[in-house]
Design a protein around this motif. Structure first.
Motif, PDB file in Angstrom:
ATOM      1  N   PRO A   1      -5.269  -3.426  -7.395  1.00  0.00           N
ATOM      2  CA  PRO A   1      -6.685  -3.778  -7.497  1.00  0.00           C
ATOM      3  C   PRO A   1      -7.045  -5.087  -6.793  1.00  0.00           C
ATOM      4  N   ASN A   2      -6.143  -6.071  -6.820  1.00  0.00           N
ATOM      5  CA  ASN A   2      -6.446  -7.353  -6.176  1.00  0.00           C
ATOM      6  C   ASN A   2      -6.373  -7.275  -4.648  1.00  0.00           C
ATOM      7  N   GLU A   3      -5.886  -6.163  -4.099  1.00  0.00           N
ATOM      8  CA  GLU A   3      -5.842  -5.972  -2.643  1.00  0.00           C
ATOM      9  C   GLU A   3      -6.877  -4.952  -2.154  1.00  0.00           C
ATOM     10  N   PHE A   4      -7.682  -4.447  -3.087  1.00  0.00           N
ATOM     11  CA  PHE A   4      -8.633  -3.392  -2.737  1.00  0.00           C
ATOM     12  C   PHE A   4      -9.631  -3.847  -1.675  1.00  0.00           C
ATOM     13  N   ALA A   5     -10.236  -5.014  -1.855  1.00  0.00           N
ATOM     14  CA  ALA A   5     -11.251  -5.492  -0.902  1.00  0.00           C
ATOM     15  C   ALA A   5     -10.653  -5.672   0.490  1.00  0.00           C
ATOM     16  N   GLU A   6      -9.452  -6.212   0.562  1.00  0.00           N
ATOM     17  CA  GLU A   6      -8.778  -6.396   1.858  1.00  0.00           C
ATOM     18  C   GLU A   6      -8.513  -5.053   2.529  1.00  0.00           C
ATOM     19  N   ALA A   7      -8.022  -4.083   1.755  1.00  0.00           N
ATOM     20  CA  ALA A   7      -7.741  -2.751   2.307  1.00  0.00           C
ATOM     21  C   ALA A   7      -9.029  -2.055   2.727  1.00  0.00           C
ATOM     22  N   GLU A   8     -10.079  -2.220   1.927  1.00  0.00           N
ATOM     23  CA  GLU A   8     -11.363  -1.598   2.265  1.00  0.00           C
ATOM     24  C   GLU A   8     -11.889  -2.146   3.591  1.00  0.00           C
ATOM     25  N   GLN A   9     -11.807  -3.443   3.780  1.00  0.00           N
ATOM     26  CA  GLN A   9     -12.252  -4.042   5.052  1.00  0.00           C
ATOM     27  C   GLN A   9     -11.417  -3.529   6.216  1.00  0.00           C
TER      28      GLN A   9
ATOM     29  N   SER B   1       0.831  -1.214   0.000  1.00  0.00           N
ATOM     30  CA  SER B   1       0.000   0.000   0.000  1.00  0.00           C
ATOM     31  C   SER B   1       0.859   1.254   0.000  1.00  0.00           C
ATOM     32  N   GLU B   2       0.412   2.257  -0.752  1.00  0.00           N
ATOM     33  CA  GLU B   2       1.053   3.572  -0.728  1.00  0.00           C
ATOM     34  C   GLU B   2       0.150   4.504   0.059  1.00  0.00           C
ATOM     35  N   ILE B   3       0.731   5.251   0.978  1.00  0.00           N
ATOM     36  CA  ILE B   3      -0.016   6.172   1.833  1.00  0.00           C
ATOM     37  C   ILE B   3       0.550   7.564   1.586  1.00  0.00           C
ATOM     38  N   MET B   4      -0.304   8.487   1.129  1.00  0.00           N
ATOM     39  CA  MET B   4       0.163   9.825   0.761  1.00  0.00           C
ATOM     40  C   MET B   4      -0.720  10.916   1.340  1.00  0.00           C
ATOM     41  N   HIS B   5      -0.073  11.981   1.745  1.00  0.00           N
ATOM     42  CA  HIS B   5      -0.763  13.201   2.170  1.00  0.00           C
ATOM     43  C   HIS B   5      -1.147  13.937   0.887  1.00  0.00           C
TER      44      HIS B   5
ATOM     45  N   ALA C   1     -15.206   5.475   9.832  1.00  0.00           N
ATOM     46  CA  ALA C   1     -16.560   5.545   9.271  1.00  0.00           C
ATOM     47  C   ALA C   1     -16.457   5.784   7.770  1.00  0.00           C
ATOM     48  N   ARG C   2     -17.412   5.254   7.046  1.00  0.00           N
ATOM     49  CA  ARG C   2     -17.470   5.547   5.612  1.00  0.00           C
ATOM     50  C   ARG C   2     -17.866   7.004   5.446  1.00  0.00           C
ATOM     51  N   SER C   3     -17.271   7.662   4.464  1.00  0.00           N
ATOM     52  CA  SER C   3     -17.612   9.061   4.217  1.00  0.00           C
ATOM     53  C   SER C   3     -18.897   9.148   3.413  1.00  0.00           C
ATOM     54  N   ARG C   4     -19.297  10.372   3.124  1.00  0.00           N
ATOM     55  CA  ARG C   4     -20.570  10.577   2.444  1.00  0.00           C
ATOM     56  C   ARG C   4     -20.581  10.034   1.025  1.00  0.00           C
ATOM     57  N   SER C   5     -19.405   9.759   0.432  1.00  0.00           N
ATOM     58  CA  SER C   5     -19.394   9.202  -0.918  1.00  0.00           C
ATOM     59  C   SER C   5     -19.667   7.699  -0.867  1.00  0.00           C
ATOM     60  N   ASP C   6     -20.369   7.215  -1.882  1.00  0.00           N
ATOM     61  CA  ASP C   6     -20.672   5.788  -1.964  1.00  0.00           C
ATOM     62  C   ASP C   6     -19.471   5.039  -2.518  1.00  0.00           C
ATOM     63  N   PRO C   7     -19.180   3.870  -1.954  1.00  0.00           N
ATOM     64  CA  PRO C   7     -18.085   3.085  -2.518  1.00  0.00           C
ATOM     65  C   PRO C   7     -18.380   2.757  -3.983  1.00  0.00           C
ATOM     66  N   ALA C   8     -17.391   2.868  -4.799  1.00  0.00           N
ATOM     67  CA  ALA C   8     -17.518   2.531  -6.217  1.00  0.00           C
ATOM     68  C   ALA C   8     -16.371   1.592  -6.574  1.00  0.00           C
ATOM     69  N   ASP C   9     -16.416   1.080  -7.739  1.00  0.00           N
ATOM     70  CA  ASP C   9     -15.358   0.187  -8.185  1.00  0.00           C
ATOM     71  C   ASP C   9     -14.017   0.922  -8.168  1.00  0.00           C
ATOM     72  N   GLY C  10     -13.136   0.505  -7.292  1.00  0.00           N
ATOM     73  CA  GLY C  10     -11.820   1.121  -7.218  1.00  0.00           C
ATOM     74  C   GLY C  10     -11.728   2.357  -6.356  1.00  0.00           C
ATOM     75  N   PHE C  11     -12.765   2.696  -5.611  1.00  0.00           N
ATOM     76  CA  PHE C  11     -12.722   3.851  -4.716  1.00  0.00           C
ATOM     77  C   PHE C  11     -13.599   3.607  -3.503  1.00  0.00           C
ATOM     78  N   ALA C  12     -13.105   3.985  -2.333  1.00  0.00           N
ATOM     79  CA  ALA C  12     -13.907   3.993  -1.114  1.00  0.00           C
ATOM     80  C   ALA C  12     -13.403   5.139  -0.242  1.00  0.00           C
ATOM     81  N   GLY C  13     -14.338   5.905   0.317  1.00  0.00           N
ATOM     82  CA  GLY C  13     -13.977   7.021   1.174  1.00  0.00           C
ATOM     83  C   GLY C  13     -14.277   6.717   2.630  1.00  0.00           C
ATOM     84  N   PHE C  14     -13.398   7.198   3.509  1.00  0.00           N
ATOM     85  CA  PHE C  14     -13.537   7.007   4.950  1.00  0.00           C
ATOM     86  C   PHE C  14     -13.229   8.326   5.638  1.00  0.00           C
ATOM     87  N   GLU C  15     -13.678   8.448   6.894  1.00  0.00           N
ATOM     88  CA  GLU C  15     -13.390   9.663   7.637  1.00  0.00           C
ATOM     89  C   GLU C  15     -13.363   9.396   9.129  1.00  0.00           C
TER      90      GLU C  15
END
Length: 164
Positions: free
Chosen positions: A67-75, A40-44, A82-96
């Motif tokens: 992409p093959n690690e997305f589901a694991e990272a999302e969990q 994983s890459e973590i960036m400000h 908490a999930r942010s106001r944006s809905d998870p989409a293919d290849g994107f998930a927002g948290f806050e």
């Protein structure tokens, strides 16, 4: 949501906001390194990662994974944030974390996906004083305005900036 949450407000002290965001970034990134898949890459990213950019004072972190690690990272992220106001989409998930100081937003993106653009936007603004002036003007114009109007204008600016 109280009435102030519906308004876009610039931080009164951008230097302090940037320092607070950087301090929180160092702390959160260490937690994320232990939580997320190894590659994983973590960036400000976001305004506090852009020199001389006006900010509302929050911290945005982008986490980029294969992409093959997305589901694991999302969990993993959902277990702490908490999930942010944006809905998870293919290849994107927002948290806050609204309780963090400053407010923390985390954007999880699949490497090479449609939402893998936060770093590119940050770097374009850091490299172009003209784009940064335009972005700061947009922020000044929306200070105290409805958050929805600011986000709409910001989305158009980002789309145009990324086309260059």
């Amino acid at each position: 949501m109280d009435a102030d949450d519906a308004l876009f407000r610039l931080a009164p002290d951008h230097y302090r906001a940037r320092a607070d965001a950087e301090q929180l970034y160092r702390s959160v990134s260490q937690r994320l390194i232990r939580l997320l898949p190894t590659g994983s890459e973590i960036m400000h990213v976001g305004a506090t990662a852009i020199a001389n950019c006006l900010t509302k004072g929050d911290l945005d972190i982008m986490v980029r994974v294969d992409p093959n690690e997305f589901a694991e990272a999302e969990q993993a992220l959902a277990s702490l944030f908490a999930r942010s106001r944006s809905d998870p989409a293919d290849g994107f998930a927002g948290f806050e974390d609204a309780s963090a100081s400053p407010h923390l937003g985390i954007q999880l993106v699949a490497r090479g996906g449609a939402f893998d653009m936060f770093e590119k936007f940050r770097d374009r603004l850091n490299a172009s004083p003209a784009l940064l002036r335009e972005y700061n003007a947009l922020k000044r114009d929306h200070d105290g305005a409805a958050m929805e109007a600011y986000r709409s204008a910001k989305d158009r600016f980002i789309a145009r900036t990324l086309r260059y």
